[in-house]
Write an enzyme that holds these catalytic residues in place. Structure first.
Site, PDB file in Angstrom:
ATOM      1  N   GLY B 155       0.691  -1.158  -0.043  1.00  0.00           N
ATOM      2  CA  GLY B 155      -0.063   0.009  -0.030  1.00  0.00           C
ATOM      3  C   GLY B 155       0.739   1.178  -0.095  1.00  0.00           C
ATOM      4  O   GLY B 155       1.969   1.177   0.256  1.00  0.00           O
ATOM      5  N   GLY B 179       7.201  -3.971  -6.779  1.00  0.00           N
ATOM      6  CA  GLY B 179       6.354  -4.002  -7.821  1.00  0.00           C
ATOM      7  C   GLY B 179       5.898  -2.860  -8.377  1.00  0.00           C
ATOM      8  O   GLY B 179       6.215  -1.956  -8.038  1.00  0.00           O
ATOM      9  N   GLY B 181       3.127  -1.109  -7.731  1.00  0.00           N
ATOM     10  CA  GLY B 181       2.649  -0.123  -6.795  1.00  0.00           C
ATOM     11  C   GLY B 181       3.647   0.526  -6.193  1.00  0.00           C
ATOM     12  O   GLY B 181       3.685   1.727  -6.249  1.00  0.00           O
ATOM     13  N   THR B 208       8.865  -8.595  -9.263  1.00  0.00           N
ATOM     14  CA  THR B 208       7.286  -9.363  -9.389  1.00  0.00           C
ATOM     15  C   THR B 208       7.894 -10.802  -9.728  1.00  0.00           C
ATOM     16  O   THR B 208       8.349 -11.105 -10.833  1.00  0.00           O
ATOM     17  CB  THR B 208       6.533  -8.635 -10.738  1.00  0.00           C
ATOM     18  OG1 THR B 208       5.929  -9.964 -11.003  1.00  0.00           O
ATOM     19  CG2 THR B 208       7.555  -8.374 -11.911  1.00  0.00           C
ATOM     20  N   ASP B 210       5.958 -12.957 -10.654  1.00  0.00           N
ATOM     21  CA  ASP B 210       5.193 -13.431 -11.707  1.00  0.00           C
ATOM     22  C   ASP B 210       5.786 -12.960 -13.092  1.00  0.00           C
ATOM     23  O   ASP B 210       5.361 -13.651 -14.066  1.00  0.00           O
ATOM     24  CB  ASP B 210       3.754 -12.656 -11.731  1.00  0.00           C
ATOM     25  CG  ASP B 210       2.879 -12.937 -10.760  1.00  0.00           C
ATOM     26  OD1 ASP B 210       3.195 -13.741 -10.013  1.00  0.00           O
ATOM     27  OD2 ASP B 210       1.717 -12.407 -10.536  1.00  0.00           O
ATOM     28  N   MET B 253       1.730 -18.969  -8.317  1.00  0.00           N
ATOM     29  CA  MET B 253       1.497 -17.404  -8.391  1.00  0.00           C
ATOM     30  C   MET B 253       1.132 -17.257  -9.709  1.00  0.00           C
ATOM     31  O   MET B 253       1.624 -18.057 -10.819  1.00  0.00           O
ATOM     32  CB  MET B 253       2.850 -16.779  -7.731  1.00  0.00           C
ATOM     33  CG  MET B 253       2.478 -16.716  -6.300  1.00  0.00           C
ATOM     34  SD  MET B 253       3.477 -18.061  -5.695  1.00  0.00           S
ATOM     35  CE  MET B 253       5.198 -17.392  -5.749  1.00  0.00           C
ATOM     36  N   ILE B 364       5.756 -20.980   0.531  1.00  0.00           N
ATOM     37  CA  ILE B 364       6.868 -21.751   0.558  1.00  0.00           C
ATOM     38  C   ILE B 364       7.832 -21.186  -0.731  1.00  0.00           C
ATOM     39  O   ILE B 364       9.018 -21.159  -0.408  1.00  0.00           O
ATOM     40  CB  ILE B 364       6.569 -23.284   0.681  1.00  0.00           C
ATOM     41  CG1 ILE B 364       5.840 -23.624   1.586  1.00  0.00           C
ATOM     42  CG2 ILE B 364       8.072 -23.905   0.256  1.00  0.00           C
ATOM     43  CD1 ILE B 364       5.416 -25.219   1.404  1.00  0.00           C
TER      44      ILE B 364
END
Lengths: 441, 441, 441, 441
Positions: B155, B179, B181, B208, B210, B253, B364
């Site tokens: 946030g 990332g 944000g 990230t 991802d 993820m 994990i």
């Protein structure tokens, strides 16, 4: 009846053949000696037990040693063997299968070995699962990965159907790898075999990842379980410290005993609380778990909790009868989720900022390959099971007691479950490592 | 405005000092050369882009190379640096922190380095988190475990408060590891710094797990993510084959893109279905996923499914507005649970015996230590960020493009997210490996 | 001849059959498109190369893209394929074998696949090694462990004998997995096949753990190599710090290039010196390695050295002709032992107390299973080799260039070896990480 | 003197303070009880020993149980503790150091703890090594990596100098972590302390990776050793099968006993021969090792050999006196190299084509971090050592006997070394697993 008779091992008949293994019977020639049924290991090695025996002038309870016998019951070239694996996964099952096949093949020359698929289901013809042939080549590399190449299932099958099937396939020895339920099944098969006057040996290799079999030092897969859990606790610690007032909960196996949770916590000493089925802790109020957790966060701003799946069942409202799974185990309420909710509610009510991470690695742990210690243990258990069964022992399991491999009657090992002694040295080690209070209540 | 200007890197001022690093400016002396701002890497190396440039007789879009500059903006002995880590955990954060500190200390002689605790919260004085000094000794071994020694949070915080704080502590350079944000926050800080006429350089290291940042080859932590997921898929396969008609679901993820799920599945080729956010698959009806799963069980009696967390969002009934988490990401509905329920319902309705195991190893994976490749990558990213920031670059991130480390304006990397091209070579590799149909619909 | 022709891929004949794979030829339907021989990837993506092309108004050098072709040369139902693995072990060989078999079987329906045992020896009937049938079942789990299930050997065999053998067994496609020597052999076989007017496709999958093939991004097994080496460096650091003035030397692979040594050192940043074949360092005298080592011990009382096996060959007294191994590689003198002796002598002469530990983990590294990244890479390489060979490409290898899988003529990849540029960004990263001087001389 | 007196533990004085640990003295309150000096564990739990005692109507030999005492000798707030680590590396040393510090700090409130650097050298002021303060914060993460943060050295130092130093620093308790030589040193220090009438407690934690301490169940680091060796044997098998007639030799630790070699071989059952110091095998002639190896290659074309470093010393020509290392251990001739040469010569002479790979992973094994089992074991050993020393025990070690932690006089554990019984169950397990003959001669 003398209590020692409780531990007598049943034979399906007098030994008829010389062992094909070329061992010795005298000490001092650097060659291993055949083991005799009279070779025993004392059961209780405490000084107290000792003194009692001395006072009462009697011999202590002792267990029959496992190992190759000079005379065996089965003729290897004609013997047909079946292997079945039942219940949940556990590290090392494939190691046991592999070593059974290797031992039967190389030590005794047994050439007819089959695997029964999907647990006791595979002995019930209604399911249509085929037996599969097992050879040294087909099992050579199966110890590298976890799981069971035979598949498994939970729950009992009609005993007479299973014995019919063993008869139809002319099986001489059945090795059953499984837990409580499996061993009860093996015992029932053994009794039905007796009733029919058959000569089928039933040998069990007890499997419980929870390490809760009461008469033996440890069960296979247990050491791997906390070995695999150990870095997951390190990860949980990373999650806990990664946010302000972070709490990480790791739920580990342990239906009725907390051995995995306690051992994992000891092995990665960043755990602050261990909650196990043996404890009767309370959540709320003074000295309760939530208050302790709050104190921890006040001081250190993070906490790692390891909880055994069977812990805290007293915290659930009793709602009539207990539910059982297909294996006959009482289905536990989910303490992990209860804990998560209770913690969240408590801190929300106090407007206390914090974050919870919940980790349940059970499937990852139980399906992992056996580590080095367990690989050795599985291999030795299997070899001893082979020696015992070839000698005509039946209705028995192999296990380790006081570092010796022994035979135990199935009936004995399914009587009660081993638990952590809350007043014992091991649990005190956990308390020392975590710094949690002696009692949470 | 030429599109190339979109990729110009902002400087907070003209370089004022000679670099303390003793490098070369001529080629051929076996000593590395200082990098000049004019050194560039072409952005698009496709033949098509090439031909277009040729036809239009223009130079292609090119990115500024990262690396040590001969002249730098900050005076190392007086420079004060702060490091902040934001958002979810990702393997390699500590490696980046370590290499920032080592690089600042050993290459440039910077002696004042502080860590901001718990993300942008640590820049907001209301939270009361203290800055902590960082030295080579204090960061020396932090790469061995995962997590972030600084803690993190999600946030945004009030920008002016954060810049006040940077000013109050006389910070010259802020390194922000995070990332989307986080980078938006870094950009806002940078703009506020500009507005106030301050000379604080803001450097981002994009994080990230991802791997969905669109202009760069890869993001740190991603390779570790599928490396850690790989044996978990092996375990899932053990669970699937451990029972008759066993289905194991592994949720990995991937909020908006399926890179981790696809890569993990490719790395342990026992996966039968990969479901990712980019796919518009259907569950029910002919050619739907459930029918395909049934066919698979009919034939092989087990199946392994890997599903990205953001997959199948179209399967949820839209219920008004979407919910967002503290980082501003749309909160996804739980596809893992939906899938589990849908599969159970389908097979129960058909009275088809089967068993599902559901595995969610996300915590994990993201809290694991970086593997060897990522360790190298993190270290190089951090060193390049140090060189860029010391030279006075600001409002920029470091990244790798076509194997070269480059500078990119923050504004560019937060525009859109990288996705798997369903018509591309990589996704086809996944289809080849799993044997799943080209399209599930 | 245009330089681009150097990279033309040879076909053994015009494609005769439609591909059994059901792909698309149009973009936008979410289905992967067949790749056409005209699809190319530019070779050199530097801005400099770009500008030159622009100035000279010519297209850049470009490589043929790998991938499934719409029309193929071989009739899958009649095609017979052989696979051979040569040279030293390397992580990932079994992954390549597995993926070749799976791709041939499942994508194209090829049912006749054999493995040639023990490298090119297996193609020479004199050795008496049998071909072994390969099926999806027999290769299913071979990626879990390292090594090669086919065995390997070094050195050439008589080309005409090998081609005789391929003819006798009616082999249509030969996949050769190996390094420089192997690829030279594959090329010779291809030329002899041409000479005889046969239609046998020869496809190479380049294998070099050293990562020293010059035209491609990386070779398989390399990432695993430094991944496995990484904790060994942590161990070496433990040895070095475990005694006063402890020096640990880790010798890693790298005959002519230092990629493994440099990468391993970067991945576990406790290394103080990296010595590689590309460096022309001196041991003695001012600024020499021994003096640097002494300074390090004076300050920190421990040091970790990583040395590539081919480093420091200039330090050996040249004694006539160089010796070659069975693969035709120049046999290197043992720099590890030389270093150990030189260090010992130097400090003994100075009466400087210190201890050396020497670690050579080469066999452990090269025989390890492939890590996750390499598993993906091996699988994709193999699938592309299958597509290329089925389309009738021959005398070619598959490789990755600028993240694209391409075809390269064998002749091109064996011309020279890739080396670390001592003036490049990668080597500078190593210098930054270790803190060693830019030049040791 | 009764043999039991041999196992009496020396106290430096009567306990003077109440333990700050809040434990119980009654059973049944779920709180751990203080351990009393009279609590004992029987030493020999064989039925034979039992019967002898019964016949002779005497109590068996029993060992003093370790654990927290209700009354302690040292006043925690004034106690100053030193820790020293000596000899070669072994997994778990840092775990022991960490748990000593944590136990002293948190259980007893001891605040003055120092680490002695580089073994006994650090107690000899001539070396100039400084003591370093140890706190919970400084040792918190040291268990994650292997090695010893204190450094180590081999060999003895002048006892009076060391005791002078302990006196000068007002050390009350010295914990010495090390092997045979270290414990001899600790005993000498203890005796000198006695002589001077000082009140310094000397507690040993026995360290031998070889697991050859005779009176205890196991020593720390041993399980990790074969755990780390296990995949290396898998790798060696890959090397052996990777060539025609491939032989891989893995040399493992084991100066006088083969526990690591035997256990590693059992844990990865691809080993064909295990050679250990306890065996008196011959190489040449009928039934000799080389003939057996040849038979193995004839049949299977590969072989894996595990050899303990101390094996086959009888094969070296005795050349005068034996050489000893700084720790006083007899320096062994290199059986690995001898074996390699003998095998090469034998097969060359027979013109038998084969290839040998030689792997010596010793440094990698001994410097690895402790695995989960050893982590627990180290932690418990250390805590027990703390309890014993705080209670005023001296000249003692802690160890595990029959699963109980006990105190043993240093003098007893250094008398002789544990060896593998060639006629025992464990060695027979190895023979069963490898298939090697009962005797090689």
């Amino acid at each position: 009846m003398d209590s020692r008779e409780h531990f007598l091992i049943q034979n399906i008949g007098a030994a008829r053949f010389n062992s094909p293994i070329d061992l010795s019977t005298i000490r001092g020639d650097t060659i291993f000696n055949f083991v005799r049924d009279g070779d025993k290991v004392i059961f209780d090695n405490s000084l107290k037990a000792y003194t009692e025996c001395l006072n009462e002038e009697r011999l202590p309870l002792a267990l029959e040693k496992a190992g190759p016998r000079e005379r065996i019951f089965f003729n290897p070239s004609e013997t047909k063997v079946a292997i079945v694996t039942c219940g949940g996964l556990c590290p090392g099952i494939n190691n046991v299968i592999r070593s059974l096949v290797m031992g039967l093949h190389y030590f005794y020359g047994v050439r007819q070995i089959v695997g029964i698929q999907y647990g006791y289901e595979g002995l019930n013809p209604e399911y249509g699962h085929q037996f599969i042939p097992l050879t040294p080549l087909s099992v050579r590399d199966i110890h590298i990965t976890g799981g069971t190449i035979l598949g498994s299932s939970r729950g009992a099958q009609e005993v007479s159907l299973m014995v019919d099937n063993l008869q139809r396939h002319q099986i001489d020895i059945l090795f059953a790898i499984g837990g409580d339920g499996t061993l009860k099944g093996a015992r029932a098969i053994s009794e039905e075999v007796d009733r029919r006057g058959l000569k089928i040996a039933i040998a069990g290799i007890p499997k419980t990842i929870d390490n809760d079999i009461s008469l033996i030092d440890k069960s296979f897969g247990f050491e791997t379980a906390f070995d695999v859990a150990s870095p997951i606790i390190r990860d949980a610690h990373n999650e806990a410290t990664g946010v302000y007032n972070g709490v990480a909960i790791v739920k580990l196996m342990g239906r009725d005993s907390g051995f995995i949770a306690a051992s994992a916590a000891l092995s990665m000493p960043m755990v602050n609380f261990v909650l196990i089925p043996e404890m009767n802790f309370k959540l709320h109020g003074e000295g309760g778990f939530l208050e302790l957790l709050r104190k921890r966060l006040d001081e250190k701003h993070h906490a790692v909790i390891v909880v055994a799946e069977g812990a805290g069942q007293h915290l659930f409202k009793s709602g009539g009868e207990s539910v059982k799974d297909a294996s006959g185990n009482v289905k536990h309420q989910d303490i992990g989720r209860l804990l998560q909710d209770a913690i969240k509610d408590y801190f929300v009510a106090e407007a206390y900022p914090m974050t919870i991470k919940y980790i349940d690695p059970s499937y990852i742990i139980r399906s992992a390959p056996a580590n080095a210690s367990d690989s050795i243990f599985c291999s030795r258990l299997a070899h001893h099971a082979v020696h015992g069964a070839m000698a005509g022992k039946t209705n028995f399991v192999v296990g380790m007691r006081n570092y010796c491999f022994v035979h135990l009657p199935i009936a004995r090992v399914i009587q009660e479950r081993k638990k952590i002694d809350l007043e014992g040295d091991f649990w005190f080690a956990v308390l020392q490592s975590t710094g949690q209070p002696l009692v949470i209540s």
